[in-house]
Design a protein around this motif. Structure first.
Motif, PDB file in Angstrom:
ATOM      1  N   ASP A 123     -20.158  24.072 -25.970  1.00  0.00           N
ATOM      2  CA  ASP A 123     -19.717  23.230 -24.857  1.00  0.00           C
ATOM      3  C   ASP A 123     -18.322  23.729 -24.557  1.00  0.00           C
ATOM      4  OD1 ASP A 123     -19.192  21.354 -22.934  1.00  0.00           O
ATOM      5  OD2 ASP A 123     -19.014  19.664 -24.311  1.00  0.00           O
ATOM      6  N   ASP A 124     -18.255  24.965 -24.053  1.00  0.00           N
ATOM      7  CA  ASP A 124     -17.009  25.719 -24.053  1.00  0.00           C
ATOM      8  C   ASP A 124     -16.813  26.487 -22.757  1.00  0.00           C
ATOM      9  OD1 ASP A 124     -15.929  25.521 -26.976  1.00  0.00           O
ATOM     10  OD2 ASP A 124     -18.071  25.898 -27.196  1.00  0.00           O
ATOM     11  N   CYS A 125     -15.544  26.771 -22.488  1.00  0.00           N
ATOM     12  CA  CYS A 125     -15.161  27.545 -21.313  1.00  0.00           C
ATOM     13  C   CYS A 125     -14.824  28.969 -21.740  1.00  0.00           C
ATOM     14  CB  CYS A 125     -13.962  26.895 -20.632  1.00  0.00           C
ATOM     15  SG  CYS A 125     -13.430  27.733 -19.126  1.00  0.00           S
ATOM     16  N   PHE A 126     -15.277  29.915 -20.935  1.00  0.00           N
ATOM     17  CA  PHE A 126     -15.079  31.335 -21.215  1.00  0.00           C
ATOM     18  C   PHE A 126     -14.422  32.004 -20.016  1.00  0.00           C
ATOM     19  CE2 PHE A 126     -18.670  29.865 -23.667  1.00  0.00           C
ATOM     20  CZ  PHE A 126     -18.468  30.428 -24.922  1.00  0.00           C
ATOM     21  N   GLY A 127     -13.624  33.027 -20.314  1.00  0.00           N
ATOM     22  CA  GLY A 127     -12.990  33.816 -19.270  1.00  0.00           C
ATOM     23  C   GLY A 127     -13.757  35.100 -19.022  1.00  0.00           C
ATOM     24  N   MET A 128     -14.062  35.369 -17.754  1.00  0.00           N
ATOM     25  CA  MET A 128     -14.742  36.597 -17.349  1.00  0.00           C
ATOM     26  C   MET A 128     -13.972  37.157 -16.157  1.00  0.00           C
ATOM     27  SD  MET A 128     -18.800  35.599 -17.900  1.00  0.00           S
ATOM     28  CE  MET A 128     -19.271  37.289 -18.330  1.00  0.00           C
ATOM     29  N   PRO A 129     -12.871  37.865 -16.414  1.00  0.00           N
ATOM     30  CA  PRO A 129     -11.986  38.289 -15.335  1.00  0.00           C
ATOM     31  C   PRO A 129     -12.618  39.233 -14.324  1.00  0.00           C
ATOM     32  CG  PRO A 129     -11.321  39.248 -17.442  1.00  0.00           C
ATOM     33  CD  PRO A 129     -12.348  38.219 -17.749  1.00  0.00           C
ATOM     34  N   ASP A 130     -13.706  39.879 -14.671  1.00  0.00           N
ATOM     35  CA  ASP A 130     -14.410  40.730 -13.714  1.00  0.00           C
ATOM     36  C   ASP A 130     -15.482  39.965 -12.939  1.00  0.00           C
ATOM     37  OD1 ASP A 130     -12.927  42.979 -14.430  1.00  0.00           O
ATOM     38  OD2 ASP A 130     -14.282  43.452 -16.093  1.00  0.00           O
TER      39      ASP A 130
END
Length: 267
Positions: free
Chosen positions: A190-197
């Protein structure tokens, strides 16, 4: 209000069928591919817009300059997922395989403005575009989507989630990001992830269907702690981002976000 504005909108393209209910937060209530339903059914489920914020706001409070605002604590002690999902939207147009919807920002949100959602269905994809614009003062805002994809489509094999984020936002005991970034950890999430592309997540129901969730947005929340469904939520900022990473909507700079779900049969 006319029947056109209050009734559900049904779009068809090839073997794909989509139902949108503007009265219930402009959520997608059904997405069927070759007759197979992909979304969890129920008034709170389907796939709903998160606007004008995504995820939780700490204690339901955010600042805009020197002003502090309090949102209803619908996930006490926090406020969650915006007000758009609890609002009746207006159907602006339905043409061919696409439809457009809108609503005016109002209480409890303290600023005036307009939110639009454009839904475009193709035989092998669905594109959703959302915009937030102000009528007057600038304000921080976020937008995104919260789909509930069925974990199992009746084949006996649960969905598999494949994605490769650059980092994971560490989640505190209060379910808010701590501000620390970590290497991505195995689920359940139940988490947020960074995907800069850009968001790029693939859902695979073995032997049946592959669906890719893509967006130029750089943030995605993945939630798979329930038995019935999994959620892949592209959004314009992280949870509590109105406080930690505010993105101002101004008269000359509205907020716009889009996501495309594309699929192919594995059968």
């Amino acid at each position: 209000m006319s029947n056109h504005e209050t009734s559900k909108t049904l779009l068809k393209a090839g073997d794909a069928e989509l139902e949108v209910d503007p009265r219930n937060g402009c959520r997608l209530t059904s997405l069927r591919i070759r007759g197979t339903e992909l979304l969890r059914q129920g008034d709170k489920y389907g796939a709903f817009p998160m606007v004008p914020w995504c995820g939780r706001i700490e204690l339901g409070q955010f600042r805009n300059g020197g002003e502090r605002h309090q949102m209803p604590l619908n996930a006490a002690p926090h406020a969650i997922h915006g007000t758009g999902r609890d609002t009746a939207w207006r159907t602006v147009s339905t043409e061919g395989h696409s439809a457009a919807f809108t609503y005016d920002l109002a209480d409890p949100w303290p600023y005036t403005g307009r939110v639009t959602q454009l839904v475009e269905l193709a035989p092998d994809s669905l594109t959703l575009t959302m915009g937030v614009e102000t009528y007057d003062n600038s304000f921080p805002a976020q937008a995104g989507w919260h789909p509930w994809f069925l974990r199992n489509l009746g084949t006996g094999k649960d969905v598999e989630i494949d994605f490769h984020p650059s980092w994971q936002e560490e989640r505190g005991e209060d379910h808010l990001p701590t501000g620390r970034r970590t290497d991505p950890l195995p689920g359940p999430w139940d988490d947020c992830f960074g995907m800069p592309d850009g968001v790029d997540v693939t859902l695979t129901w073995p032997g049946l269907l592959e669906l890719k969730v893509a967006s130029r947005a750089e943030w995605v929340v993945v939630y798979d702690e329930q038995d019935e469904a999994v959620c892949v939520e592209p959004q314009s900022g992280p949870p509590n981002g109105l406080n930690t990473l505010p993105r101002l909507v101004t008269p000359i700079d509205p907020l716009e976000i889009s996501t495309t779900w594309s699929w192919r049969s594995l059968a």
